[in-house]
Write a protein that holds these residues in place. Structure first.
Motif, short mmCIF file in Angstrom:
data_model
loop_
_atom_site.label_atom_id
_atom_site.label_comp_id
_atom_site.label_asym_id
_atom_site.label_seq_id
_atom_site.Cartn_x
_atom_site.Cartn_y
_atom_site.Cartn_z
N ARG A 167 67.49 -4.71 -7.34
CA ARG A 167 67.97 -4.16 -8.60
C ARG A 167 66.99 -3.23 -9.51
O ARG A 167 67.02 -2.34 -9.91
CB ARG A 167 68.89 -5.00 -9.48
N VAL A 168 65.73 -3.87 -9.39
CA VAL A 168 64.67 -3.56 -10.15
C VAL A 168 63.99 -2.18 -9.44
O VAL A 168 63.96 -1.02 -10.08
CB VAL A 168 63.49 -4.49 -10.54
N PHE A 169 63.82 -2.21 -8.30
CA PHE A 169 62.81 -1.45 -7.55
C PHE A 169 63.79 -0.21 -6.88
O PHE A 169 63.17 0.88 -6.71
CB PHE A 169 62.19 -1.93 -6.56
N CYS A 170 65.09 -0.55 -6.45
CA CYS A 170 65.67 0.40 -5.90
C CYS A 170 66.84 1.29 -6.81
O CYS A 170 66.93 2.19 -6.91
CB CYS A 170 66.72 -0.31 -4.85
N GLU A 171 67.53 0.38 -7.53
CA GLU A 171 68.45 0.92 -8.56
C GLU A 171 67.88 1.44 -9.86
O GLU A 171 68.39 2.40 -10.08
CB GLU A 171 69.48 -0.10 -8.63
N GLU A 172 67.49 0.49 -10.56
CA GLU A 172 66.67 0.81 -11.98
C GLU A 172 65.56 2.04 -11.84
O GLU A 172 65.57 2.93 -12.30
CB GLU A 172 66.20 -0.35 -12.60
#
Length: 184
Positions: free
Chosen positions: A34-39
């Motif tokens: 979630r943090v490194f790919c999406e956000e």
């Protein structure tokens, strides 16, 4: 009006520890995605790499009435392949709503346990490649920059922890507990 159970809760306390349960490890990987790919869009679909095979995952587990309610922070540590006492921390990720936890930083707690637990395992030098916007946090936590460089299209600092600030933690499977300021 939103029903109370429709609003995400913020836990009153956290346990920061090595991930020992499979659900903690899976939740840590999901948070990293979630943090490194999406956000941040640093990676397209997944941030896993060969280091994950060697690394020890650490987590910040949100506690609601002292019961685990989910992983809200993660980082990984591993000893350098030279096995010379050099350890690395990487992939520090904290869920957005926990980036400031009642005045106590979840990221700072994960960093503390990462370095202290590696220190207990014989670490003589602890390094991390830190996104430049996060370098001031690390500097406040007694790290120094060894230089700036570009990685994954973003500026980073290679940073080194002052081990004298991080006493060895002999119980990383338990880690430590922290409460938000003002929590009962």
């Amino acid at each position: 009006m939103t029903a109370p159970f429709d609003t995400p809760r913020i836990a009153s306390s956290l346990q920061i520890k090595w991930a020992t349960e499979e659900w903690e490890k899976s939740a840590a990987m999901a948070l990293r995605r979630r943090v490194f790919c999406e956000e941040q869009q640093v990676f397209e679909q997944d941030d896993r790499d060969e280091i994950d095979v060697l690394a020890i995952p650490l987590v910040a587990v949100a506690l609601v009435q002292d019961i685990a309610d989910g992983v809200v922070g993660a980082v990984r540590i591993h000893e350098d392949e030279a096995r010379d006492g050099t350890w690395w921390g990487s992939r520090l990720a904290v869920e957005k709503r926990y980036r400031r936890f009642g005045g106590v930083g979840v990221g700072a707690g994960l960093i503390r346990l990462a370095v202290s637990s590696a220190h207990a395992l014989g670490c003589r030098r602890f390094l991390a490649n830190v996104q430049s916007q996060n370098a001031p946090l690390f500097q406040r936590l007694h790290w120094r920059s060894l230089g700036e460089f570009e990685r994954h299209g973003r500026l980073h600092h290679q940073m080194e922890a002052d081990l004298s600030y991080y006493p060895p933690c002999e119980t990383p499977n338990i880690g430590f507990f922290t409460r938000a300021r003002g929590a009962a």
